[in-house]
Design an enzyme around this catalytic site. Structure first.
Site, short mmCIF file in Angstrom:
data_model
loop_
_atom_site.label_atom_id
_atom_site.label_comp_id
_atom_site.label_asym_id
_atom_site.label_seq_id
_atom_site.Cartn_x
_atom_site.Cartn_y
_atom_site.Cartn_z
N ASP A 1 0.84 11.87 7.69
CA ASP A 1 -0.38 12.03 6.89
C ASP A 1 -0.95 13.44 6.89
O ASP A 1 -1.07 14.31 5.90
CB ASP A 1 -1.55 11.15 7.52
CG ASP A 1 -1.31 9.66 6.87
OD1 ASP A 1 -0.52 9.26 6.03
OD2 ASP A 1 -2.05 8.77 7.35
N HIS B 1 3.29 4.06 4.73
CA HIS B 1 2.25 4.74 5.47
C HIS B 1 2.98 5.80 6.26
O HIS B 1 4.24 5.78 6.23
CB HIS B 1 1.43 3.63 6.26
CG HIS B 1 0.25 2.82 5.60
ND1 HIS B 1 -0.72 3.66 4.90
CD2 HIS B 1 0.49 1.60 5.14
CE1 HIS B 1 -1.42 2.57 4.44
NE2 HIS B 1 -0.77 1.56 4.48
N LYS C 1 -11.46 4.60 -15.97
CA LYS C 1 -10.59 3.63 -16.76
C LYS C 1 -11.43 3.83 -18.25
O LYS C 1 -10.76 3.06 -19.12
CB LYS C 1 -10.84 2.23 -16.06
CG LYS C 1 -10.07 2.08 -15.03
CD LYS C 1 -10.19 0.60 -14.53
CE LYS C 1 -9.23 0.50 -13.26
NZ LYS C 1 -9.04 -0.78 -12.66
N ILE D 1 3.92 5.70 9.37
CA ILE D 1 4.98 5.45 10.24
C ILE D 1 6.27 5.43 9.31
O ILE D 1 7.38 5.70 9.97
CB ILE D 1 4.58 4.15 10.98
CG1 ILE D 1 5.62 3.92 11.89
CG2 ILE D 1 4.43 3.06 10.02
CD1 ILE D 1 5.12 2.59 12.99
N ARG E 1 0.32 7.28 -6.55
CA ARG E 1 1.53 6.84 -6.69
C ARG E 1 1.94 7.40 -7.99
O ARG E 1 1.36 7.82 -8.98
CB ARG E 1 2.06 5.50 -6.85
CG ARG E 1 1.99 4.60 -5.48
CD ARG E 1 2.63 3.31 -5.47
NE ARG E 1 1.86 2.31 -4.63
CZ ARG E 1 2.48 1.09 -4.42
NH1 ARG E 1 3.53 0.80 -4.75
NH2 ARG E 1 1.77 0.30 -3.70
N ARG F 1 -0.81 7.49 -16.52
CA ARG F 1 -1.13 6.21 -17.13
C ARG F 1 -2.58 6.24 -17.56
O ARG F 1 -3.17 5.93 -18.55
CB ARG F 1 -0.93 5.17 -16.50
CG ARG F 1 0.54 4.57 -16.37
CD ARG F 1 0.74 3.07 -15.72
NE ARG F 1 0.52 3.19 -14.05
CZ ARG F 1 1.32 3.40 -13.32
NH1 ARG F 1 2.66 3.93 -13.54
NH2 ARG F 1 0.90 3.29 -12.05
#
Length: 383
Positions: free
Chosen positions: A161, A131, A67, A133, A90, A96
């Site tokens: 995963d 996740h 950061k 599932i 994500r 960003r």
């Protein structure tokens, strides 16, 4: 010295599929540097000793405050000398931070930018949380796994995963590295767990289109629908796995069970499957798992004992191939696959975040004065 020896990979810390991909690359000999945050991150897992983080083996660990502008500059300098960077945030997070593909590829045009997400870099769900599932549900995988008339059964988090996620990311990175050798240009690898999980279902989609796979759980050949592709409880409460699909294997299975084909319904007569299942269950329940393993030894009946995690390393075949190894009291799988010449080795044991910060930065060209200044400013870890 594995086949990827000489390649440098930068890993942005995360959990699950991206670290699994980094482990695979490290197992194959790549130099992997993991960048953790300076502050502890909430990754949804309780604290534990580093030695239990098997997915973290084989790399060096640095801690950087990304950061801070100076921290982002550290990442840029590492990426400028790396062959690939992998991240599991994500979509948009790296952008960003000022560390997106446009920025890093401008510094290093041959860089491979591996991105691991659940839903991909675009699409209506790209920014949604999820996740394993959830991803395998969307890909059609979860619907297909389970017994007839019962709820879908999540296959641990192996399909989304790891199989559909981390393996596809590692595969994509290696493919892009090979292409970069010819073109001299890097690129972005968009690995999505939904996409990878869907690809793992390629066989089933083909059979479904052909009309030989029903869109229903527990009624097909490979989903416990067939009595000769299922698990059966033994006399001692353990389990035997049966996969006698082909005619010759099925005949060997029946023979070793001590049954007669003439006294049983035909293998592919679905109306006779309940009777076959009953006869198999009754017969297998009459002996222990170890007794059955001895009976089926040396045959092509496609029968195996269902081993618990604590048993796998002692099995004669696994022991002969050293499929599992123990390090610091932690049993774990050895690197795979194997190579005839460039044999991979399991790299360094997992360490605390930031444990190698100074040494890694020095290897990437940072001076002692630069490292000291970054440490003094709190931008990097203390090690």
């Amino acid at each position: 010295m594995g086949p990827l020896a000489g390649y440098r990979i930068v890993e942005m810390a995360g959990i699950g599929p991206a670290p699994f991909a980094a482990m695979l690359l490290a197992d194959m000999g790549a130099e992997v540097v993991r960048i953790d945050r300076r502050e502890a991150a909430d990754l949804g897992l309780p604290g534990r000793e580093p030695r239990f983080d098997v997915l973290h083996r084989g790399r060096r660990f640095i801690a950087v405050d990304v950061k801070a502008e100076a921290g982002r500059d550290v990442v840029k300098r590492l990426a400028a000398k790396a062959d690939a960077i992998v991240e599991g945030f994500r979509p948009g997070v790296m952008e960003r931070l000022g560390l997106g593909p446009d920025v890093l590829l401008a510094l290093n045009p041959k860089l491979i930018f591996g991105r691991m997400t659940g839903f991909g870099q675009d699409g209506p769900l790209a920014n949604a949380a999820g996740h394993d599932i959830n991803y395998i549900a969307l890909a059609g995988v979860l619907h297909a796994i389970g017994r007839q008339g019962e709820a879908p059964v999540p296959p641990l988090n192996l399909v989304g995963d790891f199989g559909g996620g981390g393996m596809f990311l590692a595969f994509g990175v290696v493919c892009a590295l090979l292409e970069a050798q010819r073109s001299g240009k890097g690129q972005v690898v968009d690995a999505a767990m939904v996409d990878g999980s869907a690809t793992l279902m390629a066989l089933m989609f083909g059979l479904y289109a052909q009309g030989t796979w029903k869109d229903e759980r527990g009624v097909n050949v490979l989903d416990t629908g067939a009595p000769w592709y299922d698990t059966y409880r033994t006399k001692d409460g353990k389990w035997l796995a049966v996969g006698a699909i082909e005619k010759r294997f099925y005949e060997a299975f029946i023979e070793r069970l001590g049954l007669s084909l003439a006294d049983l319904p035909r293998q592919h007569d679905r109306s006779g499957w309940p009777e076959l299942r009953r006869r198999f269950a009754e017969t297998i329940a009459g002996k222990t798992r170890d007794e059955w393993e001895r009976i089926f030894a040396g045959s092509d009946a496609c029968v195996a004992p269902v081993l618990a995690l604590g048993e796998v390393a002692q099995h004669a075949h696994n022991a002969a191939r050293a499929t599992f190894v123990e390090r610091d009291g932690v049993l774990q799988p050895a690197p795979a696959p194997r190579f005839s010449r460039t044999a991979p080795e399991m790299g360094a044991a997992p360490r605390q975040p930031g444990a190698d910060t100074g040494a890694v930065l020095a290897d990437f060209g940072f001076s002692e004065a630069e490292i000291a200044a970054l440490r003094e400013a709190g931008v990097i870890g203390a090690a």
